[in-house]
Design an enzyme around this catalytic site. Structure first.
Site, PDB file in Angstrom:
ATOM      1  N   GLU A  30       0.834  -1.201   0.000  1.00 51.86           N
ATOM      2  CA  GLU A  30       0.000   0.000   0.000  1.00 51.86           C
ATOM      3  C   GLU A  30       0.869   1.252   0.000  1.00 51.86           C
ATOM      4  O   GLU A  30       1.924   1.304   0.652  1.00 51.86           O
ATOM      5  CB  GLU A  30      -0.905   0.001   1.243  1.00 51.86           C
ATOM      6  N   ASP A  65       0.253   5.495   0.533  1.00 54.42           N
ATOM      7  CA  ASP A  65      -0.774   6.379   1.079  1.00 54.42           C
ATOM      8  C   ASP A  65      -0.438   7.849   0.974  1.00 54.42           C
ATOM      9  O   ASP A  65       0.683   8.270   1.286  1.00 54.42           O
ATOM     10  CB  ASP A  65      -0.978   6.106   2.585  1.00 54.42           C
ATOM     11  N   GLU A  75      -2.569  10.639   3.037  1.00 49.13           N
ATOM     12  CA  GLU A  75      -3.671  10.874   3.967  1.00 49.13           C
ATOM     13  C   GLU A  75      -3.606  12.326   4.438  1.00 49.13           C
ATOM     14  O   GLU A  75      -2.598  12.759   5.007  1.00 49.13           O
ATOM     15  CB  GLU A  75      -3.587   9.931   5.167  1.00 49.13           C
ATOM     16  N   TRP A 133      -7.314   9.818  16.202  1.00 47.19           N
ATOM     17  CA  TRP A 133      -5.875  10.026  16.011  1.00 47.19           C
ATOM     18  C   TRP A 133      -5.508  11.157  15.051  1.00 47.19           C
ATOM     19  O   TRP A 133      -4.399  11.687  15.105  1.00 47.19           O
ATOM     20  CB  TRP A 133      -5.200   8.749  15.491  1.00 47.19           C
TER      21      TRP A 133
END
Length: 288
Positions: A101, A103, A105, A195
């Site tokens: 993966e 990412d 974000e 978070w």
């Protein structure tokens, strides 16, 4: 030397036009993608898509095909105003517990604070390779381009074609590298107030819902793997077979190196490779 590299790059790119392995697309959303989560919270019009988050659910989409090496880009306009607790994600991922993966974000903020973009790399199901950057622009007022470039040598994360991070292939020293699993392209908008903002101290303010992120201008220049074309995996995965591994594609040019240095100096705010309290022993790829 730089002019020679530019010429090589042009030659390599011209090969793309004649290679049956390449898919280069900037197309209607429905041609490339499908909803995979809460389709009633997704609105599409041509190549533009609106993802919506409210106190019932977020939503997401995925590509109809999977890809092994190449470049994937899209443009994003993030949630405006108070977006604390919210994550907008653009990522590539294979399937299963031992997935690979990549990412992007985007971590929401309290109004007036900068957005943070967190990047991460998972290999065989193992992540914990986060970096966080501030952005040098307001990502809520206009669209900006976010890209993954991926070949056998390295993975480059880019914003408006400016490299912000490189994850190099260091298999020679025992570091796993994603090169065998084709990955789908995904986008999502979801609540992560445990978070996402100040370590979870700032929660999502649902009185500001619904929250909306906009995606558009999807461009995929990558080796496509259709479900029925298992034989293509060997061609995509063979070193030097695909345009992304051609000469001139294996390193940043002089301008890109300067840009990366500028980003690291001015916008990198967290790097797992420097988080000594977190790791009793730093990961191998962090060692010089």
């Amino acid at each position: 030397m730089e002019s020679s590299l530019n010429l090589i790059t042009l030659v390599a790119l011209s090969i793309v036009l004649f290679s049956a392995l390449v898919q280069l697309v900037s197309a209607d959303f429905t041609q490339l993608f499908k909803p995979n989560w809460a389709p009633d919270h997704i609105v599409t019009q041509g190549e533009t898509i609106w993802l919506t988050l409210d106190n019932t659910t977020g939503c997401g989409f995925e590509s109809r095909s999977k890809y092994l090496f190449g470049k994937a880009s899209l443009q994003l306009k993030l949630v405006e105003g108070d977006s604390a607790g919210i994550v907008t994600a653009f990522y590539m991922s294979s399937e299963g517990p031992n997935h690979d993966e990549l990412d992007f974000e985007f971590l929401g903020n309290i109004s007036g604070e900068p957005y943070l973009v967190q990047t991460n790399v998972y290999v065989n199901g193992s992540g914990n390779r986060e970096q966080r950057h501030t952005l040098w622009f307001d990502p809520t007022t206009d669209f900006h381009t976010y890209s993954f470039f991926w070949n056998h040598r390295s993975i480059v994360f880019l914003i408006d074609d400016i490299p912000i991070r490189i994850f190099a292939n260091k298999e020679k020293i025992g570091v796993s590298y994603p090169k065998a699993q084709a990955m789908g392209i995904h986008g999502s908008l979801w609540n992560a107030d445990d978070w996402a903002t100040q370590g979870g101290r700032v929660k999502t303010n649902w009185t500001n819902a619904p929250f909306v992120s906009m995606f558009r201008s999807f461009n995929i220049d990558a080796c496509e793997l259709l479900p029925e074309s298992d034989g293509l995996a060997g061609k995509c995965g063979k070193l030097g077979q695909f345009w992304s591994d051609k000469p001139g594609m294996n390193r940043l040019n002089k301008q890109q190196r300067k840009q990366l240095k500028w980003v690291i100096t001015n916008h990198l705010v967290y790097d797992y490779c420097k988080d000594v309290p977190r790791f009793l022993e730093l990961p191998k790829e962090c060692l010089k």
